[in-house]
Design a protein around this motif. Structure first.
Motif, PDB file in Angstrom:
ATOM      1  N   GLY A   1       0.838  -1.201   0.000  1.00 59.26           N
ATOM      2  CA  GLY A   1       0.000   0.000   0.000  1.00 59.26           C
ATOM      3  C   GLY A   1       0.860   1.232   0.000  1.00 59.26           C
ATOM      4  N   GLU A   2       0.258   2.352   0.375  1.00 62.99           N
ATOM      5  CA  GLU A   2       0.979   3.631   0.357  1.00 62.99           C
ATOM      6  C   GLU A   2       2.235   3.587   1.205  1.00 62.99           C
ATOM      7  OE1 GLU A   2      -1.700   6.682   1.537  1.00 62.99           O
ATOM      8  OE2 GLU A   2      -2.664   6.749  -0.439  1.00 62.99           O
ATOM      9  N   SER A   3       2.156   2.852   2.343  1.00 69.37           N
ATOM     10  CA  SER A   3       3.310   2.840   3.253  1.00 69.37           C
ATOM     11  C   SER A   3       4.320   1.745   2.908  1.00 69.37           C
ATOM     12  CB  SER A   3       2.813   2.686   4.690  1.00 69.37           C
ATOM     13  OG  SER A   3       1.993   1.548   4.766  1.00 69.37           O
ATOM     14  N   GLY A   4       4.202   1.160   1.708  1.00 65.98           N
ATOM     15  CA  GLY A   4       5.173   0.144   1.280  1.00 65.98           C
ATOM     16  C   GLY A   4       4.627  -1.250   1.450  1.00 65.98           C
ATOM     17  N   GLU A   5       5.571  -2.205   1.608  1.00 59.85           N
ATOM     18  CA  GLU A   5       5.190  -3.621   1.643  1.00 59.85           C
ATOM     19  C   GLU A   5       5.255  -4.141   3.072  1.00 59.85           C
ATOM     20  OE1 GLU A   5       6.709  -6.434  -1.523  1.00 59.85           O
ATOM     21  OE2 GLU A   5       7.795  -7.184   0.230  1.00 59.85           O
ATOM     22  N   GLU A   6       4.238  -4.909   3.473  1.00 60.02           N
ATOM     23  CA  GLU A   6       4.305  -5.531   4.801  1.00 60.02           C
ATOM     24  C   GLU A   6       4.006  -7.025   4.694  1.00 60.02           C
ATOM     25  OE1 GLU A   6       2.456  -5.279   9.286  1.00 60.02           O
ATOM     26  OE2 GLU A   6       1.976  -3.668   7.885  1.00 60.02           O
ATOM     27  N   ARG A   7       4.926  -7.826   5.238  1.00 62.51           N
ATOM     28  CA  ARG A   7       4.720  -9.289   5.270  1.00 62.51           C
ATOM     29  C   ARG A   7       4.150  -9.644   6.621  1.00 62.51           C
ATOM     30  NH1 ARG A   7       7.810 -12.461   1.627  1.00 62.51           N
ATOM     31  NH2 ARG A   7       8.691 -11.043   0.103  1.00 62.51           N
ATOM     32  N   LEU A   8       2.965 -10.277   6.633  1.00 56.74           N
ATOM     33  CA  LEU A   8       2.399 -10.722   7.902  1.00 56.74           C
ATOM     34  C   LEU A   8       3.075 -12.040   8.304  1.00 56.74           C
ATOM     35  CD1 LEU A   8      -1.416  -9.946   7.443  1.00 56.74           C
ATOM     36  CD2 LEU A   8       0.496  -8.406   7.862  1.00 56.74           C
ATOM     37  N   THR A   9       2.985 -12.375   9.575  1.00 60.87           N
ATOM     38  CA  THR A   9       3.570 -13.629  10.059  1.00 60.87           C
ATOM     39  C   THR A   9       3.010 -14.811   9.259  1.00 60.87           C
ATOM     40  OG1 THR A   9       3.671 -12.704  12.281  1.00 60.87           O
ATOM     41  CG2 THR A   9       3.786 -15.097  12.123  1.00 60.87           C
ATOM     42  N   PRO A  10       3.849 -15.732   8.768  1.00 60.14           N
ATOM     43  CA  PRO A  10       3.349 -16.890   8.016  1.00 60.14           C
ATOM     44  C   PRO A  10       2.394 -17.750   8.843  1.00 60.14           C
ATOM     45  CG  PRO A  10       5.723 -16.704   7.823  1.00 60.14           C
ATOM     46  CD  PRO A  10       5.311 -15.713   8.868  1.00 60.14           C
ATOM     47  N   TYR A  11       1.438 -18.371   8.158  1.00 63.39           N
ATOM     48  CA  TYR A  11       0.439 -19.192   8.845  1.00 63.39           C
ATOM     49  C   TYR A  11       0.511 -20.637   8.363  1.00 63.39           C
ATOM     50  CZ  TYR A  11      -2.001 -18.037   4.484  1.00 63.39           C
ATOM     51  OH  TYR A  11      -2.317 -17.836   3.163  1.00 63.39           O
ATOM     52  N   SER A  12      -0.134 -21.517   9.114  1.00 62.33           N
ATOM     53  CA  SER A  12      -0.125 -22.944   8.785  1.00 62.33           C
ATOM     54  C   SER A  12      -1.428 -23.562   9.292  1.00 62.33           C
ATOM     55  CB  SER A  12       1.074 -23.600   9.468  1.00 62.33           C
ATOM     56  OG  SER A  12       1.022 -24.991   9.298  1.00 62.33           O
ATOM     57  N   VAL A  13      -2.212 -24.146   8.378  1.00 65.31           N
ATOM     58  CA  VAL A  13      -3.517 -24.689   8.768  1.00 65.31           C
ATOM     59  C   VAL A  13      -3.670 -26.095   8.197  1.00 65.31           C
ATOM     60  CG1 VAL A  13      -6.030 -24.321   8.716  1.00 65.31           C
ATOM     61  CG2 VAL A  13      -4.492 -22.335   8.668  1.00 65.31           C
ATOM     62  N   ARG A  14      -4.181 -27.010   9.000  1.00 60.06           N
ATOM     63  CA  ARG A  14      -4.426 -28.395   8.587  1.00 60.06           C
ATOM     64  C   ARG A  14      -5.541 -28.419   7.539  1.00 60.06           C
ATOM     65  NH1 ARG A  14      -5.552 -33.465   7.733  1.00 60.06           N
ATOM     66  NH2 ARG A  14      -5.158 -35.037   9.343  1.00 60.06           N
ATOM     67  N   VAL A  15      -5.326 -29.166   6.456  1.00 63.11           N
ATOM     68  CA  VAL A  15      -6.365 -29.355   5.443  1.00 63.11           C
ATOM     69  C   VAL A  15      -6.941 -30.758   5.634  1.00 63.11           C
ATOM     70  CG1 VAL A  15      -6.854 -29.308   2.966  1.00 63.11           C
ATOM     71  CG2 VAL A  15      -5.031 -27.905   3.885  1.00 63.11           C
ATOM     72  N   PHE A  16      -8.245 -30.913   5.415  1.00 62.90           N
ATOM     73  CA  PHE A  16      -8.856 -32.227   5.653  1.00 62.90           C
ATOM     74  C   PHE A  16      -9.955 -32.489   4.640  1.00 62.90           C
ATOM     75  CE2 PHE A  16     -10.159 -28.846   8.507  1.00 62.90           C
ATOM     76  CZ  PHE A  16     -11.511 -28.708   8.210  1.00 62.90           C
ATOM     77  N   SER A  17     -10.316 -33.765   4.531  1.00 64.98           N
ATOM     78  CA  SER A  17     -11.391 -34.168   3.624  1.00 64.98           C
ATOM     79  C   SER A  17     -12.705 -34.195   4.412  1.00 64.98           C
ATOM     80  CB  SER A  17     -11.103 -35.555   3.065  1.00 64.98           C
ATOM     81  OG  SER A  17     -11.116 -36.487   4.127  1.00 64.98           O
ATOM     82  N   PHE A  18     -13.812 -34.287   3.673  1.00 68.36           N
ATOM     83  CA  PHE A  18     -15.106 -34.444   4.339  1.00 68.36           C
ATOM     84  C   PHE A  18     -15.089 -35.682   5.235  1.00 68.36           C
ATOM     85  CE2 PHE A  18     -19.151 -36.692   4.489  1.00 68.36           C
ATOM     86  CZ  PHE A  18     -19.921 -35.765   5.171  1.00 68.36           C
ATOM     87  N   GLN A  19     -14.552 -36.800   4.692  1.00 69.19           N
ATOM     88  CA  GLN A  19     -14.574 -38.069   5.429  1.00 69.19           C
ATOM     89  C   GLN A  19     -13.781 -37.964   6.735  1.00 69.19           C
ATOM     90  OE1 GLN A  19     -14.018 -37.758   2.168  1.00 69.19           O
ATOM     91  NE2 GLN A  19     -15.717 -38.891   1.255  1.00 69.19           N
ATOM     92  N   GLU A  20     -12.631 -37.280   6.684  1.00 71.96           N
ATOM     93  CA  GLU A  20     -11.843 -37.115   7.915  1.00 71.96           C
ATOM     94  C   GLU A  20     -12.619 -36.314   8.950  1.00 71.96           C
ATOM     95  OE1 GLU A  20      -7.101 -36.409   7.860  1.00 71.96           O
ATOM     96  OE2 GLU A  20      -8.206 -35.389   6.303  1.00 71.96           O
ATOM     97  N   PHE A  21     -13.187 -35.180   8.498  1.00 72.26           N
ATOM     98  CA  PHE A  21     -13.890 -34.314   9.447  1.00 72.26           C
ATOM     99  C   PHE A  21     -15.114 -35.039  10.014  1.00 72.26           C
ATOM    100  CE2 PHE A  21     -16.426 -30.682  10.895  1.00 72.26           C
ATOM    101  CZ  PHE A  21     -15.460 -29.974  11.589  1.00 72.26           C
ATOM    102  N   GLU A  22     -15.780 -35.804   9.138  1.00 67.15           N
ATOM    103  CA  GLU A  22     -16.952 -36.566   9.587  1.00 67.15           C
ATOM    104  C   GLU A  22     -16.551 -37.537  10.704  1.00 67.15           C
ATOM    105  OE1 GLU A  22     -18.265 -39.551   6.788  1.00 67.15           O
ATOM    106  OE2 GLU A  22     -20.347 -39.211   7.338  1.00 67.15           O
ATOM    107  N   SER A  23     -15.416 -38.229  10.513  1.00 66.84           N
ATOM    108  CA  SER A  23     -15.016 -39.209  11.534  1.00 66.84           C
ATOM    109  C   SER A  23     -14.616 -38.498  12.833  1.00 66.84           C
ATOM    110  CB  SER A  23     -13.905 -40.131  11.016  1.00 66.84           C
ATOM    111  OG  SER A  23     -12.700 -39.421  10.950  1.00 66.84           O
ATOM    112  N   TRP A  24     -13.996 -37.316  12.737  1.00 63.05           N
ATOM    113  CA  TRP A  24     -13.661 -36.557  13.959  1.00 63.05           C
ATOM    114  C   TRP A  24     -14.943 -36.148  14.696  1.00 63.05           C
ATOM    115  CZ3 TRP A  24      -9.901 -32.797  10.992  1.00 63.05           C
ATOM    116  CH2 TRP A  24      -8.739 -33.493  10.636  1.00 63.05           C
ATOM    117  N   CYS A  25     -15.969 -35.752  13.919  1.00 65.74           N
ATOM    118  CA  CYS A  25     -17.235 -35.336  14.543  1.00 65.74           C
ATOM    119  C   CYS A  25     -17.873 -36.508  15.283  1.00 65.74           C
ATOM    120  CB  CYS A  25     -18.209 -34.784  13.492  1.00 65.74           C
ATOM    121  SG  CYS A  25     -17.731 -33.146  12.931  1.00 65.74           S
ATOM    122  N   HIS A  26     -17.847 -37.684  14.645  1.00 64.98           N
ATOM    123  CA  HIS A  26     -18.409 -38.864  15.315  1.00 64.98           C
ATOM    124  C   HIS A  26     -17.622 -39.161  16.596  1.00 64.98           C
ATOM    125  CE1 HIS A  26     -21.288 -39.514  12.253  1.00 64.98           C
ATOM    126  NE2 HIS A  26     -20.486 -40.028  11.355  1.00 64.98           N
TER     127      HIS A  26
END
Ligand SMILES: C[S@@+](CC[C@H](N)C(=O)[O-])C[C@H]1O[C@@H](n2cnc3c(N)ncnc32)[C@H](O)[C@@H]1O
Length: 271
Positions: free
Chosen positions: A215-240
């Motif tokens: 933006g106007e004040s230049g470039e800013e890098r936010l802290t990197p993030y990391s999130v688990r990706v899952f399938s419907f079947q995985e999430f379904e089994s966790w819910c059960h």
């Protein structure tokens, strides 16, 4: 006083924590893009409107019903649902986001309660008709135990017959099919640009990414993030595992069935 985080504020904090360097004021600017995040170009207020209507429809909610919105972020669904007459508890760990949520919902204290909360430590007992976890907000924690603890907390927070809705635009099938965009550039409503660079790590099954705001004040890098990706079947089994009964997957907010082409993955679990 500077709004920018100082090194000592971030040191030792997780990326998702209050003051961890990802969520906060700059995240809110980055989320407010001109073109939205799916192939259909939609601005933030349009997508919030569609999501709020979809939440009401898929969870069969009526005015007066109680909803837990966690993490509520800066309150876009807490606000939208309370405007429809629902009683909403918005819970989040981030003070800047909760401050913005308070402004958005000002004057509706009879319907809205905002709470500082770590989702791993929530202790509500059979209080809510429904609970929502919106916008790629499940799977932040490195430990599977912590992520399961969050799911268990949602289960306990619901009354018997309560419904829990989890929504993400990052599903395992989109990642595997190559349909998910790992790198993109979005023009922001404040005139800046958000660049997103992500990678999928098949060992940890996590998306590791970074936001760069220009933006106007230049470039800013936010802290990197990391999130688990899952399938419907995985999430379904966790819910059960934590006690939920029926679990249903939807591919959009109209209630279309979930399939490999769905851009959204919306999962509703019944207590
Ligand atoms: C991707 S944003 C989504 C916010 C909101 N659901 C939305 O759709 O706008 C994720 C949110 O999770 C919050 N958060 C991160 N870690 C948390 C934790 N341990 N407990 C509660 N909230 C957390 C962040 O502060 C941020 O507001």
């Amino acid at each position: 006083m500077s709004h920018l985080l100082q090194h000592q504020d971030i040191a030792g904090k997780e990326w998702w924590d209050n003051g961890g360097g990802f969520f906060g004021r700059r995240y809110m600017e980055g989320d407010d893009s001109e073109v939205g995040y799916l192939t259909t170009p939609r601005r933030l207020d349009e997508r919030t409107h569609i999501e709020v209507d979809g939440i009401l429809r898929l969870l069969d909610l009526a005015p007066g019903d109680s909803v837990l919105d966690c993490p509520c972020g800066y309150g876009r669904h807490t606000n939208g649902l309370s405007l429809k007459g629902l009683r909403v508890t918005g819970a989040d760990i981030n003070s800047e986001h909760l401050g913005a949520a308070a402004e958005l919902t000002a004057g509706r204290g009879d319907l809205v309660r905002l709470v500082v909360e770590d989702m791993r430590l929530m202790s509500y007992q059979q209080e809510f008709d429904a609970a929502i976890n919106m916008f790629f907000s499940f799977g932040f924690f490195d430990s599977h135990y912590d992520n399961m603890k969050v799911l268990e907390n949602f289960y306990r927070a619901l009354k018997p017959g309560g419904r829990f809705l989890m929504h993400t635009d990052v599903s395992m099938s989109r990642v595997m099919s190559g349909k998910y965009k790992f790198s993109e550039e979005r023009p922001l409503t404040n005139g800046g640009i958000l660049r997103i660079n992500e990678r999928y790590d098949s060992q940890s099954r996590r998306i590791n990414g970074e936001w760069i705001l220009t933006g106007e004040s230049g470039e800013e890098r936010l802290t990197p993030y990391s999130v688990r990706v899952f399938s419907f079947q995985e999430f379904e089994s966790w819910c059960h595992e934590v006690g939920f009964g029926k679990v249903v997957g939807y591919g959009d907010w109209t209630g279309a069935p979930l399939d490999d082409d769905s851009e959204d993955m919306i999962i509703v679990s019944y207590k």
